[in-house]
Write a protein that holds these residues in place. Structure first.
Motif, PDB file in Angstrom:
ATOM      1  N   ALA A 295       3.449  20.312   0.779  1.00  0.00           N
ATOM      2  CA  ALA A 295       2.429  21.325   0.485  1.00  0.00           C
ATOM      3  C   ALA A 295       3.032  22.712   0.313  1.00  0.00           C
ATOM      4  CB  ALA A 295       1.382  21.351   1.599  1.00  0.00           C
ATOM      5  N   GLU A 296       4.143  23.003   1.019  1.00  0.00           N
ATOM      6  CA  GLU A 296       4.797  24.300   0.902  1.00  0.00           C
ATOM      7  C   GLU A 296       6.240  24.192   1.391  1.00  0.00           C
ATOM      8  OE1 GLU A 296       6.170  26.939  -0.254  1.00  0.00           O
ATOM      9  OE2 GLU A 296       4.154  27.733  -0.499  1.00  0.00           O
ATOM     10  N   PRO A 297       7.159  23.823   0.501  1.00  0.00           N
ATOM     11  CA  PRO A 297       8.562  23.660   0.910  1.00  0.00           C
ATOM     12  C   PRO A 297       9.425  24.903   0.736  1.00  0.00           C
ATOM     13  CG  PRO A 297       8.277  22.759  -1.269  1.00  0.00           C
ATOM     14  CD  PRO A 297       6.932  23.292  -0.854  1.00  0.00           C
ATOM     15  N   VAL A 298       8.874  25.989   0.202  1.00  0.00           N
ATOM     16  CA  VAL A 298       9.697  27.153  -0.126  1.00  0.00           C
ATOM     17  C   VAL A 298       9.617  28.244   0.934  1.00  0.00           C
ATOM     18  CG1 VAL A 298      10.079  29.009  -1.801  1.00  0.00           C
ATOM     19  CG2 VAL A 298       9.597  26.691  -2.601  1.00  0.00           C
ATOM     20  N   THR A 299       8.421  28.587   1.396  1.00  0.00           N
ATOM     21  CA  THR A 299       8.274  29.741   2.286  1.00  0.00           C
ATOM     22  C   THR A 299       8.693  29.514   3.733  1.00  0.00           C
ATOM     23  OG1 THR A 299       5.934  29.192   2.672  1.00  0.00           O
ATOM     24  CG2 THR A 299       6.425  30.729   0.879  1.00  0.00           C
ATOM     25  N   PRO A 350      -0.767  28.025   5.707  1.00  0.00           N
ATOM     26  CA  PRO A 350      -0.979  29.419   6.117  1.00  0.00           C
ATOM     27  C   PRO A 350      -0.056  29.888   7.233  1.00  0.00           C
ATOM     28  CG  PRO A 350      -3.074  28.250   5.926  1.00  0.00           C
ATOM     29  CD  PRO A 350      -1.994  27.226   5.849  1.00  0.00           C
ATOM     30  N   LEU A 351       0.610  28.970   7.918  1.00  0.00           N
ATOM     31  CA  LEU A 351       1.522  29.361   8.994  1.00  0.00           C
ATOM     32  C   LEU A 351       2.774  30.036   8.468  1.00  0.00           C
ATOM     33  CD1 LEU A 351       1.304  26.149  11.252  1.00  0.00           C
ATOM     34  CD2 LEU A 351      -0.036  28.259  11.420  1.00  0.00           C
ATOM     35  N   THR A 352       3.128  29.753   7.204  1.00  0.00           N
ATOM     36  CA  THR A 352       4.346  30.346   6.639  1.00  0.00           C
ATOM     37  C   THR A 352       4.108  31.094   5.329  1.00  0.00           C
ATOM     38  OG1 THR A 352       4.918  28.325   5.394  1.00  0.00           O
ATOM     39  CG2 THR A 352       5.736  28.493   7.663  1.00  0.00           C
ATOM     40  N   ASN A 353       2.950  30.934   4.723  1.00  0.00           N
ATOM     41  CA  ASN A 353       2.656  31.585   3.446  1.00  0.00           C
ATOM     42  C   ASN A 353       1.453  32.509   3.628  1.00  0.00           C
ATOM     43  OD1 ASN A 353       1.839  32.254   0.807  1.00  0.00           O
ATOM     44  ND2 ASN A 353       2.667  30.346  -0.025  1.00  0.00           N
ATOM     45  N   ALA A 354       1.690  33.806   3.531  1.00  0.00           N
ATOM     46  CA  ALA A 354       0.639  34.790   3.777  1.00  0.00           C
ATOM     47  C   ALA A 354      -0.459  34.755   2.730  1.00  0.00           C
ATOM     48  CB  ALA A 354       1.248  36.191   3.836  1.00  0.00           C
ATOM     49  N   ASP A 355      -0.218  34.136   1.587  1.00  0.00           N
ATOM     50  CA  ASP A 355      -1.234  34.059   0.540  1.00  0.00           C
ATOM     51  C   ASP A 355      -2.260  32.958   0.798  1.00  0.00           C
ATOM     52  OD1 ASP A 355      -0.021  36.094  -0.908  1.00  0.00           O
ATOM     53  OD2 ASP A 355       1.285  34.696  -1.976  1.00  0.00           O
ATOM     54  N   ALA A 356      -2.008  32.098   1.767  1.00  0.00           N
ATOM     55  CA  ALA A 356      -2.903  30.971   2.050  1.00  0.00           C
ATOM     56  C   ALA A 356      -3.882  31.316   3.158  1.00  0.00           C
ATOM     57  CB  ALA A 356      -2.085  29.742   2.455  1.00  0.00           C
ATOM     58  N   THR A 357      -5.062  30.702   3.097  1.00  0.00           N
ATOM     59  CA  THR A 357      -6.061  30.844   4.159  1.00  0.00           C
ATOM     60  C   THR A 357      -6.488  29.449   4.607  1.00  0.00           C
ATOM     61  OG1 THR A 357      -7.985  30.837   2.680  1.00  0.00           O
ATOM     62  CG2 THR A 357      -6.913  32.972   3.103  1.00  0.00           C
ATOM     63  N   PHE A 358      -6.848  29.341   5.881  1.00  0.00           N
ATOM     64  CA  PHE A 358      -7.299  28.053   6.386  1.00  0.00           C
ATOM     65  C   PHE A 358      -8.592  27.616   5.709  1.00  0.00           C
ATOM     66  CE2 PHE A 358      -4.588  29.335  10.002  1.00  0.00           C
ATOM     67  CZ  PHE A 358      -3.785  28.202  10.070  1.00  0.00           C
TER      68      PHE A 358
END
Length: 417
Positions: A295-299, A350-358
């Motif tokens: 889901a998010e391997p970069v941030t 959202p734990l590592t990407n500030a652009d995401a919201t729960f």
């Protein structure tokens, strides 16, 4: 300032990177085939190999005919995709060399190839969950609908710039679009299909039906682990700039560490609770870590990626035990690995990407599960009414290899169990 020669060079480099990553993901088809062949009983090996290689061909055909158009040629921000056919024209040399914000930076054919192997991955998830008791041609009939219509609709909602993308739902490489989608379709099939005969006793006991070839299952897991670098690294889409190259490297490293973390967590729990080092739990723990980080391997930092994988491994360990207690028979653990770990991976963004919201992540989870589960339940249900889903009791006892394929994978060694 970019010159036409530099733009052409970048286009060639990014296209080459994209198709190589697509080839790595295509190799995951071999991983799923080996994993599932190792985790089913010997008498069902030929049939599951037939399913895996045929579903790949079905996915390629259906996605070319209709799925790719549904997913990537529909209105931005929309809910209902536009029906159309075939994959469109290649980019012209003039459009590439013109530059500007709208200039393509990799081949349109490379994009199709990269996307079609993702569709096949989602369908492969279904294969393992319904193994050992489903009719082969019923499974393939479902694959036609799944790869041509069900998957592309929810794929459009996110990756085709549909309403989930507009709502801020983030899913870098497909914890939801691919893995949760596949698990949702599998769950619908498992519920209508029922467990394998002999799996659960009249008094609620759970009977082990061990796989025939754990070396093969381990090889399959390692092939999937390798292919996942293309899955996540390729989803950066290009690498011809410093920023993109660094992002690709982060995706590779974080993908690797999440798998390692998931394996260690599941193996430790197995040792603590069972008193034994359960190989199948270790394999599923590694796969769970891979699904979650997708889901998010970069941030994430390297440590964060490892912890995300460890949580996934622990969740899958508990989920496999829980689903067995609920008598949801999943021979390879696909519902837990791709469903539970997929949900966790989306919620971890959202734990590592500030652009995401729960809130946006929950919306995406609900929409993907809701659409895929209901649509799949309807298709499975129609197939059940018209043709039946299961082989009969005698065919299941002797093995679906003989019933469906007329040959055995291990003719000298097969034991009827």
């Amino acid at each position: 300032m970019e010159t036409p020669d530099l733009r052409a060079l970048q286009y060639g480099l990014d296209t080459f990177y994209f198709v190589i990553c697509g080839a790595l993901v295509m190799w995951m088809a071999a991983g799923f085939a080996m994993l599932e062949a190792g985790l089913v009983r010997a008498k069902n090996t030929t049939e599951i190999l037939t399913k895996n290689i045929t579903l790949y061909a079905v996915a390629c055909l259906m996605y070319m005919l209709v799925g790719y158009h549904l997913m990537y040629s529909s209105p931005e921000g929309g809910f209902l995709p536009s029906l159309g056919f075939l994959i469109g024209d290649e980019h012209s040399v003039e459009s590439v060399l013109a530059g500007g914000a709208d200039a393509p930076y990799y081949s349109a054919r490379a994009d199709f190839f990269f996307q079609v192997v993702f569709v096949a991955t989602a369908m492969s998830i279904v294969s393992g969950a319904v193994a050992e008791r489903m009719k082969l041609w019923i499974f393939l009939a479902f694959a036609v609908v799944m790869t041509g219509f069900i998957y592309p609709v929810q794929g459009y909602w996110k990756w085709g710039s549909g309403f989930l993308n507009e709502a801020g739902f983030l899913d870098f490489a497909g914890s939801g679009v691919v893995h949760l989608c596949g698990a949702s379709a599998a769950l619908a099939g498992v519920l209508l299909l029922g467990p394998r005969r002999g799996k659960y006793g009249a008094n609620g006991q759970i009977n082990a039906l061990p796989g025939a070839n754990l070396p093969l299952a381990t090889l399959g897991t390692l092939i999937l682990w390798l292919g996942w670098f293309g899955f996540n690294g390729g989803s950066q889409l290009k690498m011809s700039t410093v920023e993109d190259a660094n992002a690709v490297a982060s995706a590779f490293v974080n993908t690797n560490m999440a798998a390692a973390g998931g394996l260690i967590a599941a193996l430790l729990l197995a040792r603590l609770i069972f008193g034994k080092s359960d190989l199948t739990m270790a394999l599923n723990g590694a796969l769970a870590g891979l699904v979650a980080i997708t889901a998010e391997p970069v941030t994430p930092s390297v440590l964060s990626a490892t912890l995300i994988g460890m949580v996934a491994g622990a969740l899958v360990f508990g989920s496999i035990l829980l689903l067995d207690k609920l008598h949801l028979d999943d021979p390879v653990g696909a519902l837990s690995v791709h469903g539970v770990a997929g949900i966790w991976g989306l919620l971890a963004v959202p734990l590592t990407n500030a652009d995401a919201t729960f809130a946006a992540q929950l919306l995406g989870i609900v929409c993907i599960v809701g659409w895929v589960f209901v649509a799949s339940l309807l298709v499975w249900g129609l197939l059940k009414v018209l043709f039946g889903l299961r082989v009969d009791a005698e065919e299941e006892y002797t093995g679906v290899d003989l019933a469906e394929c007329g040959m055995e994978a291990y003719p000298e060694f097969t034991r009827k169990a």
